[in-house]
Design a protein around this motif. Structure first.
Motif, PDB file in Angstrom:
ATOM      1  N   ASP A  61       5.194   6.983 -15.447  1.00  0.00           N
ATOM      2  CA  ASP A  61       6.388   7.673 -14.937  1.00  0.00           C
ATOM      3  C   ASP A  61       6.466   7.579 -13.421  1.00  0.00           C
ATOM      4  O   ASP A  61       7.537   7.327 -12.852  1.00  0.00           O
ATOM      5  N   ALA A  62       5.347   7.796 -12.743  1.00  0.00           N
ATOM      6  CA  ALA A  62       5.346   7.750 -11.279  1.00  0.00           C
ATOM      7  C   ALA A  62       5.705   6.363 -10.766  1.00  0.00           C
ATOM      8  O   ALA A  62       6.483   6.215  -9.820  1.00  0.00           O
ATOM      9  N   ASP A  63       5.156   5.339 -11.399  1.00  0.00           N
ATOM     10  CA  ASP A  63       5.465   3.969 -10.996  1.00  0.00           C
ATOM     11  C   ASP A  63       6.943   3.666 -11.231  1.00  0.00           C
ATOM     12  O   ASP A  63       7.595   3.025 -10.400  1.00  0.00           O
ATOM     13  N   ARG A  64       7.487   4.147 -12.336  1.00  0.00           N
ATOM     14  CA  ARG A  64       8.897   3.898 -12.640  1.00  0.00           C
ATOM     15  C   ARG A  64       9.815   4.707 -11.735  1.00  0.00           C
ATOM     16  O   ARG A  64      10.889   4.230 -11.359  1.00  0.00           O
ATOM     17  N   LEU A  65       9.410   5.896 -11.357  1.00  0.00           N
ATOM     18  CA  LEU A  65      10.219   6.675 -10.421  1.00  0.00           C
ATOM     19  C   LEU A  65      10.321   5.973  -9.071  1.00  0.00           C
ATOM     20  O   LEU A  65      11.365   6.011  -8.415  1.00  0.00           O
ATOM     21  N   ASP A  66       9.256   5.290  -8.660  1.00  0.00           N
ATOM     22  CA  ASP A  66       9.292   4.581  -7.381  1.00  0.00           C
ATOM     23  C   ASP A  66      10.087   3.282  -7.471  1.00  0.00           C
ATOM     24  O   ASP A  66      10.334   2.635  -6.461  1.00  0.00           O
ATOM     25  N   ALA A  67      10.490   2.916  -8.687  1.00  0.00           N
ATOM     26  CA  ALA A  67      11.306   1.710  -8.874  1.00  0.00           C
ATOM     27  C   ALA A  67      12.793   2.013  -8.909  1.00  0.00           C
ATOM     28  O   ALA A  67      13.608   1.089  -9.010  1.00  0.00           O
ATOM     29  N   ILE A  68      13.162   3.299  -8.829  1.00  0.00           N
ATOM     30  CA  ILE A  68      14.574   3.670  -8.891  1.00  0.00           C
ATOM     31  C   ILE A  68      14.930   4.572  -7.713  1.00  0.00           C
ATOM     32  O   ILE A  68      14.081   4.949  -6.921  1.00  0.00           O
ATOM     33  N   LEU A 114       0.817  -1.214   0.000  1.00  0.00           N
ATOM     34  CA  LEU A 114       0.000   0.000   0.000  1.00  0.00           C
ATOM     35  C   LEU A 114       0.847   1.258   0.000  1.00  0.00           C
ATOM     36  O   LEU A 114       0.497   2.256  -0.650  1.00  0.00           O
ATOM     37  N   GLU A 115       1.972   1.245   0.712  1.00  0.00           N
ATOM     38  CA  GLU A 115       2.824   2.431   0.737  1.00  0.00           C
ATOM     39  C   GLU A 115       3.380   2.732  -0.654  1.00  0.00           C
ATOM     40  O   GLU A 115       3.519   3.898  -1.032  1.00  0.00           O
ATOM     41  N   HIS A 116       3.707   1.676  -1.410  1.00  0.00           N
ATOM     42  CA  HIS A 116       4.135   1.886  -2.802  1.00  0.00           C
ATOM     43  C   HIS A 116       3.013   2.550  -3.600  1.00  0.00           C
ATOM     44  O   HIS A 116       3.244   3.523  -4.324  1.00  0.00           O
ATOM     45  N   VAL A 117       1.802   2.037  -3.467  1.00  0.00           N
ATOM     46  CA  VAL A 117       0.666   2.583  -4.192  1.00  0.00           C
ATOM     47  C   VAL A 117       0.449   4.053  -3.834  1.00  0.00           C
ATOM     48  O   VAL A 117       0.235   4.902  -4.714  1.00  0.00           O
ATOM     49  N   PHE A 118       0.534   4.371  -2.550  1.00  0.00           N
ATOM     50  CA  PHE A 118       0.288   5.746  -2.130  1.00  0.00           C
ATOM     51  C   PHE A 118       1.426   6.677  -2.586  1.00  0.00           C
ATOM     52  O   PHE A 118       1.189   7.852  -2.891  1.00  0.00           O
ATOM     53  N   ARG A 119       2.654   6.165  -2.645  1.00  0.00           N
ATOM     54  CA  ARG A 119       3.747   6.985  -3.197  1.00  0.00           C
ATOM     55  C   ARG A 119       3.529   7.245  -4.678  1.00  0.00           C
ATOM     56  O   ARG A 119       3.772   8.373  -5.163  1.00  0.00           O
ATOM     57  N   VAL A 120       3.088   6.218  -5.403  1.00  0.00           N
ATOM     58  CA  VAL A 120       2.825   6.398  -6.831  1.00  0.00           C
ATOM     59  C   VAL A 120       1.696   7.410  -7.029  1.00  0.00           C
ATOM     60  O   VAL A 120       1.753   8.246  -7.938  1.00  0.00           O
ATOM     61  N   ARG A 121       0.685   7.365  -6.175  1.00  0.00           N
ATOM     62  CA  ARG A 121      -0.378   8.367  -6.278  1.00  0.00           C
ATOM     63  C   ARG A 121       0.171   9.770  -6.042  1.00  0.00           C
ATOM     64  O   ARG A 121      -0.124  10.701  -6.812  1.00  0.00           O
ATOM     65  N   ARG A 122       0.978   9.936  -5.000  1.00  0.00           N
ATOM     66  CA  ARG A 122       1.522  11.265  -4.716  1.00  0.00           C
ATOM     67  C   ARG A 122       2.384  11.768  -5.878  1.00  0.00           C
ATOM     68  O   ARG A 122       2.290  12.932  -6.285  1.00  0.00           O
ATOM     69  N   LEU A 123       3.230  10.882  -6.403  1.00  0.00           N
ATOM     70  CA  LEU A 123       4.074  11.268  -7.526  1.00  0.00           C
ATOM     71  C   LEU A 123       3.235  11.596  -8.757  1.00  0.00           C
ATOM     72  O   LEU A 123       3.531  12.552  -9.494  1.00  0.00           O
ATOM     73  N   SER A 124       2.195  10.813  -8.995  1.00  0.00           N
ATOM     74  CA  SER A 124       1.323  11.048 -10.151  1.00  0.00           C
ATOM     75  C   SER A 124       0.644  12.407 -10.064  1.00  0.00           C
ATOM     76  O   SER A 124       0.606  13.167 -11.048  1.00  0.00           O
TER      77      SER A 124
END
Length: 220
Positions: A120-127, A27-37
């Motif tokens: 982009d947001a999902d990929r940013l959270d992968a690096i 869930l924390e990954h999902v919420f980070r992707v939302r914030r980045l998006s």
């Protein structure tokens, strides 16, 4: 149902799907992707609601995490329609979810600014630092070896090979994570990715120094 109610309903659904995840797709990954998006959306444009709902749902049909993609997409479709999301927006969101993943470099490119932002947001959270932590979390959860000295990164592979013939955790950096900077869609994401990419490069250099013992004299 208004936008706020839709978001809350989708949040509850995502929590039910991912609450027990231990692979770094939690869930924390999902919420980070939302914030980045949403951060990228302020700078790049796009429909905020579609971006937010897509970001929240982006891992809910990931084949790494669900037993049936077909059933997962059916549940997402039913959820969005129950939330009174217009049919065109439902189809748009599902298309975004289907195009967000890397898939060994075999992914379909997103065609809308909303899809580009969520990818982009999902990929940013992968690096970067978070990406490093997630890579080792996933590798540990799946029992992947840490590093193979004689391993050669695969430059071409099918999605099936990518899914079912994993490399070592360090090998994953060369087969995916270090490639993501060059695959960003939006200007702001490229800026953010540059610093995160540089950090991963520094980490890998330090890792190999310590693995090979080449920094021991300097520390004695």
């Amino acid at each position: 149902m208004n936008e706020q109610e839709r978001v809350k309903t989708v949040e509850k659904f995502v929590c039910s799907v991912l609450k027990d995840d231990r692979t770094g797709h939690d869930l924390e990954h999902v919420f980070r992707v939302r914030r980045l998006s949403l951060y990228l959306a302020v700078r790049e444009g796009g429909n905020r609601e579609i971006i937010e709902l897509s970001a929240l749902l982006h891992d809910c049909a990931d084949p790494k995490l669900v037993s049936s993609e077909e059933e997962a997409y059916k549940r997402i479709d039913e959820l969005l329609r129950a939330c009174e999301v217009p049919t065109n927006d439902v189809n748009h969101i599902i298309h975004i979810i289907k195009t967000v993943s890397f898939k060994g470099g075999n992914e379909e490119s997103p065609t809308t600014i909303e899809g580009k932002i969520v990818q982009d947001a999902d990929r940013l959270d992968a690096i970067g630092a978070i990406g490093i932590a997630r890579a080792f979390t996933y590798g540990g959860a799946k029992g992947h070896v840490l590093f193979k000295e004689d391993e050669m990164p695969r430059t071409a592979m099918t999605e099936d090979e990518y899914r079912h013939n994993p490399s070592s955790v360090i090998g994953h950096f060369y087969e995916k994570l270090l490639l993501l900077k060059g695959k960003m869609n939006t200007k702001k994401a490229v800026e953010l990715a540059t610093d995160r990419h540089r950090f991963m490069r520094t980490f890998l250099e330090k890792f190999k120094e310590e693995w090979n013992g080449t920094n021991e004299d300097a520390n004695s």
